[in-house]
Enzyme design. Sequence first.
Site, short mmCIF file in Angstrom:
data_model
loop_
_atom_site.label_atom_id
_atom_site.label_comp_id
_atom_site.label_asym_id
_atom_site.label_seq_id
_atom_site.Cartn_x
_atom_site.Cartn_y
_atom_site.Cartn_z
N VAL A 55 0.82 -1.22 0.00
CA VAL A 55 0.00 0.00 0.00
C VAL A 55 0.85 1.27 0.00
O VAL A 55 0.33 2.36 -0.24
CB VAL A 55 -1.01 0.04 1.18
N ASN A 81 -7.81 -1.26 4.84
CA ASN A 81 -7.64 -2.04 6.07
C ASN A 81 -6.18 -2.33 6.42
O ASN A 81 -5.85 -2.47 7.60
CB ASN A 81 -8.41 -3.36 5.89
N SER A 133 -9.12 2.15 14.88
CA SER A 133 -8.91 1.28 16.05
C SER A 133 -9.51 1.99 17.25
O SER A 133 -9.76 3.19 17.22
CB SER A 133 -7.40 1.10 16.27
N TYR A 146 1.42 4.47 16.99
CA TYR A 146 0.27 3.71 16.47
C TYR A 146 -1.01 4.53 16.69
O TYR A 146 -1.83 4.68 15.78
CB TYR A 146 0.18 2.35 17.16
N LYS A 150 -3.74 6.11 13.92
CA LYS A 150 -5.18 5.80 13.92
C LYS A 150 -6.01 7.07 14.18
O LYS A 150 -7.11 7.20 13.64
CB LYS A 150 -5.49 4.69 14.92
P1 NDP Z 1 -3.19 -8.92 10.46
O1 NDP Z 1 -1.74 -8.76 10.79
O2 NDP Z 1 -3.79 -10.26 10.48
O3 NDP Z 1 -3.50 -8.24 9.06
C1 NDP Z 1 -2.81 -7.12 8.57
C2 NDP Z 1 -2.96 -7.10 7.07
O4 NDP Z 1 -2.31 -5.91 6.55
C3 NDP Z 1 -2.31 -8.30 6.41
O5 NDP Z 1 -3.16 -8.79 5.40
C4 NDP Z 1 -1.04 -7.73 5.80
O6 NDP Z 1 -0.73 -8.45 4.63
C5 NDP Z 1 -1.50 -6.33 5.46
N1 NDP Z 1 -0.37 -5.40 5.27
C6 NDP Z 1 0.56 -5.03 6.16
N2 NDP Z 1 1.45 -4.20 5.59
C7 NDP Z 1 1.07 -4.05 4.29
C8 NDP Z 1 1.57 -3.33 3.20
N3 NDP Z 1 2.68 -2.58 3.29
N4 NDP Z 1 0.91 -3.41 2.02
C9 NDP Z 1 -0.19 -4.17 1.89
N5 NDP Z 1 -0.73 -4.87 2.90
C10 NDP Z 1 -0.10 -4.82 4.09
O7 NDP Z 1 -3.93 -7.96 11.51
P2 NDP Z 1 -5.41 -7.35 11.57
O8 NDP Z 1 -6.35 -8.07 10.69
O9 NDP Z 1 -5.70 -7.23 13.00
O10 NDP Z 1 -5.13 -5.89 11.01
C11 NDP Z 1 -5.94 -5.24 10.05
C12 NDP Z 1 -6.14 -3.80 10.47
O11 NDP Z 1 -6.91 -3.79 11.67
C13 NDP Z 1 -4.87 -3.02 10.77
O12 NDP Z 1 -4.97 -1.72 10.20
C14 NDP Z 1 -4.87 -2.93 12.29
O13 NDP Z 1 -4.19 -1.78 12.75
C15 NDP Z 1 -6.36 -2.85 12.56
N6 NDP Z 1 -6.77 -3.17 13.93
C16 NDP Z 1 -6.58 -4.44 14.46
C17 NDP Z 1 -6.98 -4.71 15.74
C18 NDP Z 1 -6.78 -6.06 16.37
O14 NDP Z 1 -6.92 -6.19 17.59
N7 NDP Z 1 -6.47 -7.09 15.62
C19 NDP Z 1 -7.62 -3.70 16.57
C20 NDP Z 1 -7.80 -2.44 15.93
C21 NDP Z 1 -7.39 -2.20 14.66
P3 NDP Z 1 0.73 -8.78 4.07
O15 NDP Z 1 1.63 -9.01 5.24
O16 NDP Z 1 0.48 -10.01 3.25
O17 NDP Z 1 1.10 -7.60 3.25
#
Ligand code: NDP
Length: 240
Positions: A55, A81, A133, A146, A150
């Site tokens: 991204v 996301n 978040s 962080y 957010k």
């Molecule tokens: P995960 O780590 O499971 O998912 C994060 C996703 O972001 C992965 O699919 C990863 O894919 C992708 N990602 C990370 N960096 C990049 C990049 N540079 N380009 C493209 N994709 C990227 O965690 P979550 O599902 O929890 O996180 C999703 C969102 O939810 C985040 O923004 C997080 O801050 C937010 N969030 C999560 C909470 C929680 O408790 N889990 C609470 C509040 C918010 P890949 O590594 O394949 O690129």
Amino acid sequence: MSKPLVAITGASSGIGAETARAFASAGHPVLMMAQRLERMKAMRLPDSMCRKVDVRDRNQIRGAVDDAERKYGPVDMMFANAGIARLADLGRQPPEEWDEMIDINTKGVMNTVHAVLHGMMERQCGTLVMMSSIAGRKVYPDHAVYCGTKFFVHAVSESIREFLSDYNVRVLVVSPGVIETEVLSGVLDQKTLEAYKKNKAAMGGGIGADIVGKLILDAYQLPQKALVQEICLTPTRQRY
Ligand code: NDP
């Protein structure tokens, strides 16, 4: 009649993957974007296009959106996301961790929005779902940057929600508490990780990412004239 295309960044795991599953189950073609291509392909969702996208590179997002739109028509819902949580207090955190978080969680979100914004404005239709978040509503002493990223998402979302209201485009902010995903793999500071895990255990663990995906689908399925402005979802036992 076929359902419109939806696009999701960070679709390779956690909340993004579960949201992709929810929309695919509801019959939508889904553009899945993340760096781990094989993880997305392994989900084998029907009518899905999986693209290796960082991204931080707006040309990669734009290219993926163009390809998917040529096949499935315009993106009607974009879920910005993708994000990482390099949690640590500022006294311990190396600046490289700020750079990475700011680039992915703020500029990455803007790149994602920009890829579909003008199309939605022209069509006077569409939904932007912005991943914030609970840390975009309140601060934690060991989450400084962080939280900053957010709060940025919250501020931009509120601003573009007002701006895009004239264009009939919906902007929904998602503000989860503790959700069971791979997010903690991004926490490199052991002290912060231990404190987080202790707090999480005290609340009986997080809740499933599928619940978030289902709620986003429910909000999206309302008539275009009805907007859920924010989904703030936490475990019942999460106090802060
Ligand atoms: P995960 O780590 O499971 O998912 C994060 C996703 O972001 C992965 O699919 C990863 O894919 C992708 N990602 C990370 N960096 C990049 C990049 N540079 N380009 C493209 N994709 C990227 O965690 P979550 O599902 O929890 O996180 C999703 C969102 O939810 C985040 O923004 C997080 O801050 C937010 N969030 C999560 C909470 C929680 O408790 N889990 C609470 C509040 C918010 P890949 O590594 O394949 O690129």
